[in-house]
Design a protein around this motif. Structure first.
Motif, PDB file in Angstrom:
ATOM      1  N   GLN A  47       0.835  -1.083   0.041  1.00  0.00           N
ATOM      2  CA  GLN A  47       0.149  -0.105  -0.042  1.00  0.00           C
ATOM      3  C   GLN A  47       0.922   1.166   0.166  1.00  0.00           C
ATOM      4  O   GLN A  47       2.003   1.105   0.164  1.00  0.00           O
ATOM      5  N   ASP A  48       0.298   2.568  -0.256  1.00  0.00           N
ATOM      6  CA  ASP A  48       1.206   3.721  -0.301  1.00  0.00           C
ATOM      7  C   ASP A  48       0.716   4.273   1.230  1.00  0.00           C
ATOM      8  O   ASP A  48      -0.220   4.103   2.001  1.00  0.00           O
ATOM      9  N   VAL A  62       2.001   8.175   3.645  1.00  0.00           N
ATOM     10  CA  VAL A  62       2.632   9.578   3.491  1.00  0.00           C
ATOM     11  C   VAL A  62       3.107   9.523   5.013  1.00  0.00           C
ATOM     12  O   VAL A  62       2.421   9.566   5.805  1.00  0.00           O
ATOM     13  N   LEU A  96       6.041  10.763   0.303  1.00  0.00           N
ATOM     14  CA  LEU A  96       5.119   9.660  -0.184  1.00  0.00           C
ATOM     15  C   LEU A  96       6.040   8.451  -0.639  1.00  0.00           C
ATOM     16  O   LEU A  96       6.814   8.503  -1.463  1.00  0.00           O
ATOM     17  N   LYS A 122       5.338   4.765  -2.189  1.00  0.00           N
ATOM     18  CA  LYS A 122       4.211   4.016  -3.110  1.00  0.00           C
ATOM     19  C   LYS A 122       4.492   2.521  -3.026  1.00  0.00           C
ATOM     20  O   LYS A 122       5.773   2.207  -3.133  1.00  0.00           O
ATOM     21  N   TYR A 123       3.515   1.664  -2.862  1.00  0.00           N
ATOM     22  CA  TYR A 123       3.593   0.273  -2.958  1.00  0.00           C
ATOM     23  C   TYR A 123       4.750  -0.368  -2.170  1.00  0.00           C
ATOM     24  O   TYR A 123       5.727  -0.959  -2.561  1.00  0.00           O
ATOM     25  N   THR A 157       0.008   0.210 -15.591  1.00  0.00           N
ATOM     26  CA  THR A 157       0.357   0.377 -14.347  1.00  0.00           C
ATOM     27  C   THR A 157      -0.164  -0.572 -13.108  1.00  0.00           C
ATOM     28  O   THR A 157      -1.068  -1.361 -13.369  1.00  0.00           O
ATOM     29  N   GLU A 182      -1.764   0.350 -10.239  1.00  0.00           N
ATOM     30  CA  GLU A 182      -2.959   0.600 -10.216  1.00  0.00           C
ATOM     31  C   GLU A 182      -4.037  -0.019 -10.898  1.00  0.00           C
ATOM     32  O   GLU A 182      -5.313  -0.487 -10.670  1.00  0.00           O
TER      33      GLU A 182
END
Length: 525
Positions: free
Chosen positions: A307-308, A310, A340, A342-343, A398, A400
């Protein structure tokens, strides 16, 4: 190396030497001011006819070559220009009888001067910049002198400034009918008939307030804010803090050891009364305080695998700071306060550091804070990740988009067993011809399976059971042989015997084939 502080008298020449020691080649030595103005391209800085405007920070910057790379080093020195005091007091001052008067003396000098106030009789009244006179009357009329004194290069220097105080004495001998005029007198009447000299008329004025423009100071500095009020009659003066609290009832506001909590708008309000009417005027100034960055991040951060996330870095400073994020390998990965990631995967676990830096009068101030990232793994996300990665690679999309495609495939392929009939009817009733054809095809296949099972179902079931028993016996014998065999020859012989038994039991002899014609048909199939 340079001296940390250098002192010189105003209008004198000075030479500052920057000594550079290096075991490698020195490529460049320059002198510059705090505003990055280059003053010299050598190790010697020469200033001619110095003035108070030359006072400040000077930087000696050297460059040398180490392993084909240029390294830079800077040293700073502070120049003090000493000059004698210049004293300044207000012009002639007027006050009413029995009124309190405050006189201010501003002295400009370096180093700082001692201040002394003298009365008209040359008596010492005060040793501060502010002279306060209470309940003045005509005996206070006269010249008041402010003296500033300091030492420049071992020599005592001083300066004086004088203001004249007028006192408006009350007149009780006759009535003046001019409502907006005020009568002032500075001497006793000459005779009992009420003849006065030095009588003047002055128009009343509402207050006019002047304060400094926006001010910037450094952390822990002392500050004095002066509020200049012009009005008649004299006004009462009040200073208000940024949170609208009264902090001073005089025209001078003194703040000691200021910090960032002092930042805000300070208001000076003056008020006087003319013929029963109250007039109020105010003016404000903004105070800014330079301070090093304060960095705050959460101590530990937890994220779910794939998951992403922040991670926020809160920075407070003035002037504004530049923010940099570094990962566990000390690599710069972001230049914003919000990091951030990502993944995230287990390899992303580690310590992440947020660093903030600002510049105050040429000096760099750096602060940092760190957080530890932990990754929580789930089997469900692992299976989803493999499927999504496979879709991502074959379709060149991508991650997503791959996740969205997986969700759509799940919806299309999911059919509840209890609603199979309604699902087929729904597909048949759809307007799309292709979908309807699929529905009819499913029904046709189901009918053929039922008819075929009714005709040969019994024999097929018996044959399947018979083959299953044969296979089970074969596996049992293989297992026994594998456990008891001690050599390749024994295993080969056992395999040949097993094949013969299998042919005898499973295929049967010709007599059995003749008794079961359906078996021959199935064998051909």
């Amino acid at each position: 190396m340079v001296p940390r502080q250098v002192f010189v008298a105003e209008f004198e020449d000075i030479e500052i030497n920057c000594t550079v020691v290096s075991y490698t080649e020195i490529t460049e030595v320059i002198w510059r001011r705090g505003d990055d103005t280059i003053l010299s391209n050598s190790s010697i800085l020469y200033l001619k006819n110095t003035s108070r405007g030359d006072m400040g920070l000077y930087f000696c910057q050297s460059k040398n070559r180490i392993d084909a790379e240029i390294q830079t080093m800077s040293k700073v020195t502070k120049l003090h220009v000493e000059y004698p005091p210049i004293a300044k007091v207000p012009d002639n001052t007027t006050a009413d009888d029995q009124e309190d008067v405050i006189l201010h003396c501003i002295v400009d000098s370096h180093p700082e001067s001692t201040i002394t106030w003298y009365s008209p009789d040359n008596e010492v009244l005060s040793n501060t910049s502010m002279l306060e006179l209470k309940n003045v009357n005509r005996s206070y009329i006269g010249n008041y002198t402010c003296k500033g004194q300091n030492v420049v290069k071992g020599s005592t220097r001083s300066d004086r400034s004088t203001t004249y105080l007028f006192v408006n004495c009350k007149l009780e001998y006759f009535f003046v009918e001019y409502a907006y005029m005020v009568i002032s007198m500075s001497h006793e009447p000459e005779n009992s008939l009420g003849v006065y000299d030095n009588v003047s008329y002055k128009n009343p004025d509402p207050p006019v307030v002047e304060v400094p423009s926006n001010i910037t100071v450094n952390d822990q500095d002392d500050l004095i804010l002066q509020c200049i009020v012009n009005s008649y009659p004299p006004s009462s003066v009040t200073w208000y803090s940024p949170d609208t609290k009264k902090i001073s009832n005089t025209s001078m506001l003194e703040l000691k050891n200021v910090s960032r909590t002092y930042i805000g708008e300070y208001t000076c309000r003056a008020e006087n009364e003319i013929q029963g009417l109250t007039f109020t005027t105010s003016n404000s100034t903004l105070l800014f305080v330079n301070f090093a960055p304060v960095v705050v991040v959460s101590h530990n951060t937890t994220a779910v695998e794939f998951q992403d996330i922040v991670i926020d870095c809160k920075v407070v400073s003035y002037p504004m700071s530049t923010v940099t994020w570094q990962n566990y390998n000390n690599q710069d990965i972001s230049n914003s306060s919000g990091l951030l990631l990502k993944y995230v995967r287990p390899k992303d676990e580690g310590i992440y550091t947020c660093t903030a830096e600002n510049v105050i009068q040429g000096n760099h101030h750096t602060r940092s804070a760190s957080t530890t990232l932990y990754i929580t793994q789930t089997k469900q996300h692992c299976r989803c990740n493999r499927r999504c990665t496979y879709l991502k690679n074959i379709l060149n999309i991508t991650m997503e988009q791959a996740r969205n495609a997986m969700e759509q495939i799940k919806k299309e392929l999911t059919v509840e067993p209890t609603t199979l009939t309604s699902y087929i009817i729904k597909k048949i009733s759809m307007k799309n011809s292709n979908t309807s054809s699929i529905g009819f095809g499913v029904i046709a296949i189901m009918i053929i399976i039922l008819v075929f099972g009714f005709l040969v179902g019994g024999d097929i079931i018996k044959l399947a059971k018979y083959l299953h028993d044969c296979r089970r016996l074969e596996l049992k014998e293989v297992k026994t042989v594998n456990k008891t065999s001690e050599s390749k020859e024994i295993r080969a012989k056992t395999n040949r015997q097993r094949k013969k038994r299998k042919l005898k039991k499973c295929k049967g002899d010709k007599e059995n084939e003749g008794l079961n014609p359906k078996y021959r048909t199935l064998k051909k199939l």
